[in-house]
Write an enzyme that holds these catalytic residues in place. Structure first.
Site, PDB file in Angstrom:
ATOM      1  N   GLY A 186     -54.681  22.856  19.856  1.00 39.37           N
ATOM      2  CA  GLY A 186     -53.244  23.944  19.943  1.00 39.37           C
ATOM      3  C   GLY A 186     -53.705  24.630  21.132  1.00 39.37           C
ATOM      4  O   GLY A 186     -52.756  24.978  21.869  1.00 39.37           O
ATOM      5  N   ALA A 187     -54.693  25.122  21.262  1.00 35.40           N
ATOM      6  CA  ALA A 187     -55.061  26.285  22.504  1.00 35.40           C
ATOM      7  C   ALA A 187     -56.576  26.528  22.748  1.00 35.40           C
ATOM      8  O   ALA A 187     -57.201  26.266  21.791  1.00 35.40           O
ATOM      9  CB  ALA A 187     -54.333  27.388  21.991  1.00 35.40           C
ATOM     10  N   MET A 188     -57.005  27.108  23.647  1.00 30.58           N
ATOM     11  CA  MET A 188     -58.215  27.247  23.966  1.00 30.58           C
ATOM     12  C   MET A 188     -58.370  28.690  24.751  1.00 30.58           C
ATOM     13  O   MET A 188     -57.717  28.835  25.564  1.00 30.58           O
ATOM     14  CB  MET A 188     -58.852  26.139  24.726  1.00 30.58           C
ATOM     15  CG  MET A 188     -60.215  26.255  25.041  1.00 30.58           C
ATOM     16  SD  MET A 188     -61.420  26.236  23.632  1.00 30.58           S
ATOM     17  CE  MET A 188     -62.609  27.382  24.327  1.00 30.58           C
ATOM     18  N   GLU A 189     -59.545  29.302  24.002  1.00 35.13           N
ATOM     19  CA  GLU A 189     -59.527  30.708  24.479  1.00 35.13           C
ATOM     20  C   GLU A 189     -60.384  31.078  25.952  1.00 35.13           C
ATOM     21  O   GLU A 189     -60.928  32.198  26.001  1.00 35.13           O
ATOM     22  CB  GLU A 189     -60.263  31.563  23.436  1.00 35.13           C
ATOM     23  CG  GLU A 189     -61.835  31.172  22.994  1.00 35.13           C
ATOM     24  CD  GLU A 189     -61.941  30.160  22.036  1.00 35.13           C
ATOM     25  OE1 GLU A 189     -61.002  29.430  21.854  1.00 35.13           O
ATOM     26  OE2 GLU A 189     -63.146  30.113  21.261  1.00 35.13           O
ATOM     27  N   ASN A 190     -60.516  30.262  26.553  1.00 41.63           N
ATOM     28  CA  ASN A 190     -61.217  30.385  28.035  1.00 41.63           C
ATOM     29  C   ASN A 190     -61.309  31.732  28.470  1.00 41.63           C
ATOM     30  O   ASN A 190     -59.917  32.150  28.466  1.00 41.63           O
ATOM     31  CB  ASN A 190     -60.708  29.158  29.158  1.00 41.63           C
ATOM     32  CG  ASN A 190     -60.684  28.142  28.665  1.00 41.63           C
ATOM     33  OD1 ASN A 190     -61.594  27.256  28.192  1.00 41.63           O
ATOM     34  ND2 ASN A 190     -59.506  27.612  28.662  1.00 41.63           N
TER      35      ASN A 190
ATOM     36  N   HIS B 199     -54.367  35.141  18.379  1.00 37.34           N
ATOM     37  CA  HIS B 199     -55.857  34.461  17.683  1.00 37.34           C
ATOM     38  C   HIS B 199     -56.538  34.104  19.096  1.00 37.34           C
ATOM     39  O   HIS B 199     -57.650  34.638  19.152  1.00 37.34           O
ATOM     40  CB  HIS B 199     -55.306  33.269  17.310  1.00 37.34           C
ATOM     41  CG  HIS B 199     -56.580  32.235  16.972  1.00 37.34           C
ATOM     42  ND1 HIS B 199     -56.907  31.808  15.579  1.00 37.34           N
ATOM     43  CD2 HIS B 199     -57.378  31.455  17.674  1.00 37.34           C
ATOM     44  CE1 HIS B 199     -57.949  31.256  15.610  1.00 37.34           C
ATOM     45  NE2 HIS B 199     -58.314  30.890  16.575  1.00 37.34           N
ATOM     46  N   GLU B 200     -56.064  33.558  20.082  1.00 34.62           N
ATOM     47  CA  GLU B 200     -56.926  33.175  21.323  1.00 34.62           C
ATOM     48  C   GLU B 200     -57.271  34.722  21.975  1.00 34.62           C
ATOM     49  O   GLU B 200     -58.240  34.669  22.487  1.00 34.62           O
ATOM     50  CB  GLU B 200     -56.101  32.338  22.405  1.00 34.62           C
ATOM     51  CG  GLU B 200     -55.657  31.015  21.837  1.00 34.62           C
ATOM     52  CD  GLU B 200     -56.635  30.045  21.146  1.00 34.62           C
ATOM     53  OE1 GLU B 200     -58.042  30.459  21.370  1.00 34.62           O
ATOM     54  OE2 GLU B 200     -56.253  29.419  20.208  1.00 34.62           O
TER      55      GLU B 200
ATOM     56  N   HIS C  11     -60.397  36.125  20.458  1.00 31.17           N
ATOM     57  CA  HIS C  11     -61.460  35.392  20.948  1.00 31.17           C
ATOM     58  C   HIS C  11     -62.025  36.171  22.242  1.00 31.17           C
ATOM     59  O   HIS C  11     -63.463  35.805  22.667  1.00 31.17           O
ATOM     60  CB  HIS C  11     -61.225  34.045  21.310  1.00 31.17           C
ATOM     61  CG  HIS C  11     -61.285  33.241  19.997  1.00 31.17           C
ATOM     62  ND1 HIS C  11     -62.127  33.107  18.875  1.00 31.17           N
ATOM     63  CD2 HIS C  11     -60.682  32.087  19.472  1.00 31.17           C
ATOM     64  CE1 HIS C  11     -62.043  32.365  18.161  1.00 31.17           C
ATOM     65  NE2 HIS C  11     -61.045  31.530  18.342  1.00 31.17           N
TER      66      HIS C  11
HETATM   67  N1  BES Z   1     -61.370  27.684  19.990  1.00 33.40           N
HETATM   68  C1  BES Z   1     -60.273  26.934  19.427  1.00 33.40           C
HETATM   69  C2  BES Z   1     -60.014  25.757  19.946  1.00 33.40           C
HETATM   70  C3  BES Z   1     -61.037  24.473  20.002  1.00 33.40           C
HETATM   71  C4  BES Z   1     -61.873  24.396  18.775  1.00 33.40           C
HETATM   72  C5  BES Z   1     -61.162  23.707  20.893  1.00 33.40           C
HETATM   73  C6  BES Z   1     -62.710  23.284  18.630  1.00 33.40           C
HETATM   74  C7  BES Z   1     -62.116  22.664  20.774  1.00 33.40           C
HETATM   75  C8  BES Z   1     -63.087  22.535  19.647  1.00 33.40           C
HETATM   76  C9  BES Z   1     -59.128  27.794  19.556  1.00 33.40           C
HETATM   77  O1  BES Z   1     -59.442  29.213  19.570  1.00 33.40           O
HETATM   78  C10 BES Z   1     -58.229  27.684  18.225  1.00 33.40           C
HETATM   79  O2  BES Z   1     -58.502  27.906  17.103  1.00 33.40           O
HETATM   80  N2  BES Z   1     -57.342  26.818  18.435  1.00 33.40           N
HETATM   81  C11 BES Z   1     -56.697  26.321  17.363  1.00 33.40           C
HETATM   82  C12 BES Z   1     -55.052  27.134  17.216  1.00 33.40           C
HETATM   83  C13 BES Z   1     -55.276  28.490  16.656  1.00 33.40           C
HETATM   84  C14 BES Z   1     -53.923  29.152  16.781  1.00 33.40           C
HETATM   85  C15 BES Z   1     -55.618  28.412  15.212  1.00 33.40           C
HETATM   86  C16 BES Z   1     -56.233  24.912  17.555  1.00 33.40           C
HETATM   87  O3  BES Z   1     -56.362  24.310  18.573  1.00 33.40           O
HETATM   88  O4  BES Z   1     -55.958  24.339  16.483  1.00 33.40           O
HETATM   89 ZN    ZN Z   2     -60.071  29.715  17.599  1.00 31.28          ZN
END
Ligand code: BES
Ligand code: ZN
Length: 792
Positions: free
Chosen positions: A253-257, A288-289, A292
């Site tokens: 969904g998203a990534m916190e780089n 959320h991001e 992080h």
């Molecule tokens: N760090 C994660 C994304 C992630 C997790 C990428 C594991 C690769 C491997 C990110 O912070 C995250 O949790 N994204 C969620 C969305 C969030 C709003 C709950 C996601 O991608 O589902």
């Molecule tokens: Zn996360």
């Protein structure tokens, strides 16, 4: 698992990358300085050719095998190694990968990165472990004629430089950080910049084919979140800028780089013309991001088995931030009816994983991400802890934690130690029991026993907090019949959390022999006049649970639909079909639930009234009912609309609207249209790989396509594995298992998947699927007759 950090400690990477998105190539040189501990050292390196390895100008012999570069160096010395490498850009949404979108009939190419959990090694040689923190000096060279925007974690350190047809972008050195948080993005975007109260420059970038008005909302939430965390954590955001980018192809969904957060388009784009649900989920995704940036980026888990440390914390703090920025959203209600419910549901299945889970095989890293557990249950446990300690004290501990561990790595125990001075109980002992054991207790007359949907129990015990009847605790209350009736009798006097608790627990209990399913049919009508959208969201779940017992298109299902129409009538009459000006958020969203039930029940007057509101210019339809209007128009005019909607699906950029068309066409009834749905599973040019899972899930929800969807998956498993990332492949069997109601289908499912029952990526999902399906089939066998009798 072998840890390369035991052989060599990196301090700094000077990474020069030459990226040509047209030729799909990546070519580079990385200068790694650090200290060797032993003489045989190794670096991660996958999908990449290594051209040379040098030390002080001299070529070193090296071996590249199984994703590892091995070298012999002087032990215990400070070294500077230079590695030249080249390879292709990925096309599978991990590592450094290609992504595309259409703008003015032309294809635009974007290059971006997804390095979590272990894909930095697919871009450049490195020690790709979260504890191997180092600083990074990045430079990126692209063809001059591309004239692209180039972004990385930090700002440019000087003007881009032109050199014989190439443009070089040099970025400021990053703080000490883990490889999985490094990122860059190359492509054409539109953007807007704002500054938050603390002076951080925040810029949101979106593809040119998206509505520019959606940038403001993302910027506003980001600014508010960063300010909120700055104050709450008493630690300033450590970078000068924060960029957020919507990437047209995105696995998660998203990534916190750090400093360069990337999003799936549907998780970042929202404005006044989006539904409240979309705005809320975009808002919590951003918060959320951004949490992080501290919890995860500044302080990072030592190893992946403590991934929950990142995700559980972020998954509860995201609500705290949005509650502060938009109190009128009542965002905690979303937490209770969404996250908590999903955690309690999944955590009741035998074989489910614990929040904290050892990782042995590298491939297992991906299976750690059971969202209902690592995110939702972990978040629920964090909330429980926060309420036990008290919010103010809890955050004193958190701010100590940041001070003590900034730029370093931690384990769960470091967090408990930081909180301990502020608690009057043993935090580590208490949390350890909850984090490391699967499941949760149900409480009967003060006694606690493990709650399992199979109707069994086991010996697991938990240290119990004071038992309260709000949503604080990760347990359920098993009220006796009279106790439950009594609570219902004073429902109006209960707090919202107490009401949700009462209904959530009852629904879960009804899936076991403790409470009969048919009693739900007595329960629902008592809420005919209920007006709270959160209460209705649980009622909606209850109605969905009950669908299990009614064979599609049977006479019995017809009766159930009439029952539901009766159930929603007071609210349908009160609210009407069209949103009114000055309506409360509660009513706007409640209408949505009511309409979804009306559509399921095929309530003809509602369908017709909705279809009346259809407008070719779909963005003119009110966002709260747009989905329903689009679907109703399809239901009533399928023959004519199918091809049109399929076309619209392909040409629409707005992610919310695009999904409305997809949702419509997958509800097709006409055989000639159903025929056209299945080829879409194999047309990535129409349904992007990032959305393939959704198409599959929707096909599983339509009873006309359900069985064929499973047949398709079985026949095309290898193809599905190929187009799906490691992290998501287990979603296919998981969602399939969630929709199996018949023995024959269960047999078909296991006949195929049993051969994968030892695969590290799938074994747990499959084991849980077995217990889940068995419990469900048993429930149908024991409760169906009663349920049907009640409606007869
Ligand atoms: N760090 C994660 C994304 C992630 C997790 C990428 C594991 C690769 C491997 C990110 O912070 C995250 O949790 N994204 C969620 C969305 C969030 C709003 C709950 C996601 O991608 O589902
Ligand atoms: Zn996360």
């Amino acid at each position: 698992m072998e840890r390369l950090l035991e052989y060599f400690t990196p301090e700094n990477y000077q990474l020069s990358l030459k990226i040509d998105k047209h030729k799909k190539t990546r070519e580079g040189k990385v200068v790694i300085s650090g200290t060797s501990k032993v003489k045989n050292i190794k670096f991660h390196c996958v999908g990449t050719e290594v051209d040379y390895v040098k030390s002080s100008g001299k070529n070193l012999d090296f071996e590249l095998e199984d994703g590892l570069i091995s070298l012999v160096v002087a032990p215990k010395s400070d070294l500077t190694l230079e590695i030249g490498f080249h390879g292709a850009l990925n096309e599978n949404m991990q590592g450094a990968y290609l992504s595309t979108y259409k703008y003015k009939n032309k294809e635009e190419i974007v290059v971006s990165t997804q390095f979590e959990s272990h894909y930095a090694r697919e871009c450049f040689p490195c020690i790709d472990e979260p504890a191997a923190k180092a600083t990074f000096d990045l430079e990126i060279t692209i063809p001059e004629k591309d004239n692209d925007i180039v972004l990385a974690n930090t700002p440019l350190s000087r003007h881009p430089e032109l050199d014989s047809g190439s443009m070089k972008y040099v970025f400021e050195q990053t703080p000490r950080m883990s490889t999985y948080l490094l990122a860059f993005v190359i492509g054409k975007f539109q953007s807007e910049t704002i500054k938050n109260k603390h002076g951080v420059e925040i810029t949101t970038y979106i593809p040119l084919n998206q509505r520019k008005e959606t940038i403001a909302f993302a910027n506003e939430i980001a600014a508010g979140s960063l300010d909120f965390y700055d104050d709450l954590f008493k630690t300033p955001y450590p970078l000068k800028k924060l960029d957020q980018v919507a990437i047209p192809d995105f696995e998660a969904g998203a990534m916190e780089n750090w400093g360069l957060v990337t999003y799936r388009e549907s998780c970042l784009l929202a404005d006044e013309n989006s539904s409240l649900d979309t705005k809320k989920s975009v808002a919590t995704t951003i918060s959320h991001e951004l949490s992080h940036q501290w919890f995860g980026n500044l302080v990072t888990m030592e190893w992946w088995d403590d991934l929950w440390l990142n995700e559980s914390f972020a998954s509860v703090i995201e609500y705290l931030a949005i509650d502060k920025i938009h109190p009128e959203y009542n965002i905690w209600e979303e937490f209770f009816t969404g996250s908590c419910l999903s955690a309690l549901s999944r955590d009741a299945l035998p074989g489910v994983q614990a929040v904290q889970q050892p990782v042995n095989d590298p491939e297992e890293i991906s299976t750690l991400f059971d969202a209902a557990i690592v995110y939702a249950k972990g978040a629920h446990l964090m909330l429980m802890l926060m309420r036990l300690i008290g919010e103010e004290k809890f955050f004193k501990g958190i701010s100590d934690y940041f001070k003590k561990h900034a730029y370093k790595n931690t384990k769960g125990d470091d967090l408990w130690s930081a909180l301990q001075p502020y608690a009057d109980f043993n935090v580590k002992e208490f949390m350890h029991a909850w984090i490391s054991q699967p499941g949760y207790p149900y409480i009967t007359d003060g006694n606690a026993q493990r709650f399992l949907l199979s109707g069994e129990t086991d010996e697991t015990t938990w240290p119990l907090p004071e038992i309260t009847d709000d949503m604080s605790g990760h347990y359920i209350l098993n009220l006796s019949g009279p106790e439950f009736e009594e609570a219902l009798g004073k429902f109006a006097d209960l707090s919202l959390e107490q009401r949700l608790r009462l209904l959530i627990d009852r629904m879960l209990l009804s899936k076991t022999p403790l409470v009969s399913s048919s009693s739900l049919l007595d329960l629902l009508p008592k809420f005919k006049n209920e007006v709270s959208v959160s209460v209705w969201s649980i009622l909606l779940s209850i109605t969905t649970t009950l669908r299990l017992f009614f064979p599609p298109e049977s006479e019995e299902e017809g009766k159930y639909k009439n029952f539901l129409i009766d159930f929603i009538t007071p609210n349908l009459t009160r609210l009407g079909i069209s949103p009114k000006s000055e309506e409360s958020d509660n009513d706007l969203r409640l209408r949505s639930i009511i309409l979804s039930l009306a559509l399921y029940s095929e309530h003809a007057p509602t369908l017709e009234a909705l279809a009346e509101l259809y407008d070719e210019d779909a963005l003119k339809i009110h966002p709260e009912i747009r989905d329903y209007v689009i679907i109703a128009n399809f239901r009533l005019n399928e023959a004519e609309m199918f091809d049109k909607y399929l076309k619209l699906y392909q040409t629409t950029s707005d992610p919310e609207l695009k999904f409305s068309y997809l949702l419509s066409i997958v509800s097709a009834k006409l055989p000639e249209n159903i025929e056209k749905l299945f080829p879409l599973l194999e047309k990535p040019e129409i349904v992007k790989p990032q959305d393939h899972l959704y198409l599959y899930i929707y096909l599983r929800r339509n009873h006309r396509t359900k069985e064929k969807a499973l047949d398709w998956l079985i026949e095309n498993w290898d193809y599905t594995v190929k187009i799906t990332g490691e992290k998501s492949i287990e979603d296919y069997p998981r969602y399939t298992a969630g929709t199996i109601y018949e023995k024959a289908e269960s047999e078909k499912f296991f006949a195929f998947f049993n051969k994968m029952k030892d695969s590290p990526v799938l074994k747990r999902t499959l084991a849980v699927a077995k217990t889940e399906i068995d419990s469900r089939l048993k429930l149908i066998a024991t409760d169906q007759a009663d349920v049907l009798r009640k409606l007869a």
